[in-house]
Design an enzyme around this catalytic site. Structure first.
Site, PDB file in Angstrom:
ATOM      1  N   LEU A  63       0.860  -1.189   0.000  1.00  0.00           N
ATOM      2  CA  LEU A  63       0.000   0.000   0.000  1.00  0.00           C
ATOM      3  C   LEU A  63       0.891   1.233   0.000  1.00  0.00           C
ATOM      4  O   LEU A  63       1.918   1.276   0.685  1.00  0.00           O
ATOM      5  CB  LEU A  63      -0.890   0.026   1.248  1.00  0.00           C
ATOM      6  CG  LEU A  63      -2.288  -0.592   1.163  1.00  0.00           C
ATOM      7  CD1 LEU A  63      -2.981  -0.457   2.516  1.00  0.00           C
ATOM      8  CD2 LEU A  63      -3.131   0.067   0.082  1.00  0.00           C
ATOM      9  N   ASP A  64       0.506   2.264  -0.745  1.00  0.00           N
ATOM     10  CA  ASP A  64       1.270   3.507  -0.779  1.00  0.00           C
ATOM     11  C   ASP A  64       1.319   4.141   0.609  1.00  0.00           C
ATOM     12  O   ASP A  64       0.401   3.951   1.424  1.00  0.00           O
ATOM     13  CB  ASP A  64       0.641   4.492  -1.757  1.00  0.00           C
ATOM     14  CG  ASP A  64       0.779   4.054  -3.210  1.00  0.00           C
ATOM     15  OD1 ASP A  64       1.718   3.301  -3.517  1.00  0.00           O
ATOM     16  OD2 ASP A  64      -0.056   4.467  -4.029  1.00  0.00           O
TER      17      ASP A  64
END
Length: 287
Positions: A63-64
């Protein structure tokens, strides 16, 4: 026997051998934490709890840093399942701002260009959304984990960005085949004057800075008075929601970027099951 999925209030033994198929942790990734930050934190807690230094810990799908929500962390033999978890269908709630772009397609980089808004409206957005449903080719952002000649593209892009060099000179990545199963417009604000921001979370009083989120993660200021939409996205592995935001902006004759992103589901794991860092501390400090 199957793997153990951690739940709130669960009491674990101090022997990892009591969990022969490993442990899966559904983490609600905090804002401004990288996926690697989460792995380091969980591994530190698990190693301390199980008293086993060479314990395997890994995640199933990055996930960013500016995204929150479901991040699957696998412990012990469950790490062998990470690849199959990554292949599962994902669901996100994406906050998209129209009329501007950033180099990273989210708020990690500053706004680099403003665009006209004549073609941007709730009606026009509803009209273009169906055209993005289905199997399609998608070009990933240059600030992404894609590899070129064995090097992560974001590593090159970040170096050029810090040096003040144009990231676009890196060229266009090869498109990947993805599938968007569904898009639902949850809300639309024509002239938003505020931008949602997630609280900085995860502090636990431990003085070891290696266990905390990196302060290098930037959250850029953005112009006020731009349209915002909140969109529910169901998609396949490999779909970049930042790239979807970019493409939606272009489809409306404007620009766009993500101002927020929350993964609400990864396969059969939902955000309702997800544990915060404090939940995990309570579990790994039990008995």
């Amino acid at each position: 026997m199957s793997y153990l999925t951690l739940q709130r209030g669960m009491v674990l033994s101090h022997s990892i051998e009591d969990y022969p198929e490993g442990i899966v942790v559904v983490v609600d990734k905090p804002y401004r934490w990288t996926s690697a930050d989460v792995i380091r934190k969980v591994k530190w807690m698990a190693v301390k709890h199980f008293r086993k230094k060479n314990l395997k810990v890994g995640h199933a799908g990055t996930l960013d840093p500016l995204a929150t929500g479901v991040l699957l962390v696998c412990i012990g033999k469950a790490t062998k399942l990470a690849e199959s978890f990554q292949k599962a269908q994902k669901q996100y709630i994406a906050g998209v701002t129209f009329g501007a772009t950033t180099a990273s397609y989210d708020r990690e980089k500053e706004v680099d260009q403003l665009f006209p808004l004549e073609g941007v409206s709730e009606e026009s957005l509803r009209k273009v959304l169906p055209s993005f449903i289905g199997e399609q080719d998608q070009v990933a952002p240059l600030f992404s984990a894609k590899s070129v000649d064995g090097v992560r593209v974001y590593e090159i892009a970040r170096k050029r960005y810090k040096a003040g060099l144009p990231v676009e000179d890196l060229g266009v990545l090869q498109a990947s085949r993805i599938n968007i199963y569904g898009l639902e417009l949850l809300s639309y604000t024509a002239l938003a004057d505020t931008f949602p921001s997630e609280p900085f979370s995860g502090e636990d009083g431990n003085d070891d800075r290696r266990l905390h989120p990196s302060n290098r993660i930037n959250v850029a200021e953005v112009p006020e008075g731009l349209p915002q939409a909140e969109i529910l996205v169901d998609c396949s592995k490999g779909t970049y929601i930042r790239a979807l935001a970019r493409d939606l902006g272009e489809a409306l004759g404007s620009g766009a970027f993500l101002h927020s992103l929350r993964r609400t589901r990864n396969g059969g794991f939902t955000v309702e099951q997800a544990l915060g860092i404090e939940d995990l501390q309570a579990i790994f400090q039990s008995i």
